[in-house]
Design an enzyme around this catalytic site. Sequence first.
Site, PDB file in Angstrom:
ATOM      1  N   GLU A 174       0.976  -1.748   0.107  1.00 45.21           N
ATOM      2  CA  GLU A 174      -0.489   0.129   0.179  1.00 45.21           C
ATOM      3  C   GLU A 174       0.574   1.541  -0.220  1.00 45.21           C
ATOM      4  O   GLU A 174       0.905   2.240   0.906  1.00 45.21           O
ATOM      5  CB  GLU A 174      -1.282  -0.104   1.370  1.00 45.21           C
ATOM      6  N   GLU A 296      -5.353  -8.671  -0.596  1.00 44.28           N
ATOM      7  CA  GLU A 296      -6.070  -8.212   0.585  1.00 44.28           C
ATOM      8  C   GLU A 296      -7.576  -7.981   0.407  1.00 44.28           C
ATOM      9  O   GLU A 296      -7.702  -7.580  -0.652  1.00 44.28           O
ATOM     10  CB  GLU A 296      -5.375  -6.888   1.641  1.00 44.28           C
TER      11      GLU A 296
END
Length: 504
Positions: A174, A296
Amino acid sequence: MKNTIIVDTNDKKQTISPDIYGHFSEHLGRCIYGGFWVGKDSPIPNINGYRKDVLQAFKDINIPNLRWPGGCFADEYHWKDGIGPKENRKRMINTHWGGVVEDNSFGTHEFMGLCDELGCKPYICGNVGSGTVQEMDEWVEYMTFSGESPMSKLREQNGHKDAWKIPFFGVGNENWGCGGNMRPEYYADLYRRFQTYVRQYGPDKIQKIAGGPNIDDYNWTDTVMKNAHWLMDGLSLHYYTYEYRWEDKRSATEFDDKGWYRTLKNAFRTDELVRRHGEIMDKYDPAKRVSLVVDEWGCWHQVEPGTNPGFLYQQNSVRDALVAGIHLNIFNNHSDRVRIANIAQAVNVLQSPVLTEGDKMVLTPTWYVFHMYKDHMGATLLGSTAASSAAGFESEDEKIKIPGLNVSASEKKDEKSGKTAYLVTVCNSDLYDTKEIDIGLANLKGSISKAEATVLAGDKMNTCNTFEKPDQVTEKALRVDIKDKDTVSITLPARSVAAVKIWA
């Protein structure tokens, strides 16, 4: 409208990668400590510090891979803090998750030992946000180099002579957010630099996974693919399902009909995201060499009342089971590009298949979905279609329509009988409509010889398994009728997931 599912036995597609059914373990809340790891001196039954009941739960669903150490935690994790004698390991504050002390008692050796116990592949996520190229370079050498070097000697001094295999290595996490708040152009350059030092020592390939987009950031995908696609084996995608708005999360168990359909609508959005990011990847990688890695995914609800908000502990209901089934069907159907995925997270965090409390453990509805779908792993995807009336609701200010049925199908040779076994997994999104469904195997050579099915459903849309009542939502037998040589029929309850196995 008649409910029908057609599986074209001639429309054989790619193999469904088992790694689509992967899981995720971050140093977050009680996922590691109290979840997978209790320590060798714990009164809770364990194998070298790993909880026996949790190990068995994941073995029973044939866990293919496990991602670690994050998540946001990965980009503040310095691996040398987690090796060597426990008393010498650095203690730190977990600034992302709850502000608790992380004592680093669970590090590289403990994680690799966990993967050995589970019989699964390790998926390591490296630190780009606050780490250095040298740090990542030395970690890869420490884990995978079998010759003589400072890092291999250090590994041996710490009790592990042989090198490990690392099939998957994520270069950052991320990086558009908690991993550094970077622009895609900047991350692409950093990726090119860092991945250079994720060296392959010996014959065992390390698949390098670049940090990909957040939800529908198509510019991120385009920029990173354009500038670095030839240097990567995978590009990650993160997308969480919620009821209303990301910034206004709602309860995992207290919701109404609108909350059910809003959540499932957001789950179905995964198909659009996978398709559109895949189309961008096709521009630069038409051969689909680079995997889209959805590492995710899952429901992100409010935390349970009275728990640390930084631990992200939430309950898991029938609604979550539908979200899991819908996602796995979507991943199966896009397995030409999606070849790795990881539900977030494995134990006690977000949409967990397993919850623990002291010495107690409970399997959630999501665990049962993974159990029902596990024979898709390594099977050949078949083309399938479903016809059914839409589900949803309409009010003065809101209208939601979603598919009433969601399906994927595969075939695999049955080792015991030598016959071909077809697995059809079906989600009934409708809150109140029981569906009579005919499942036809088009172009079938021969005849159906046997069929059986299981179903997961709850008395209510928010029914869940608790430590006091752990068996309220479990997989149960479902009647299947063979109508003719190529068709079976089932009666699928409202708000349910079914797995139908057919031999021919």
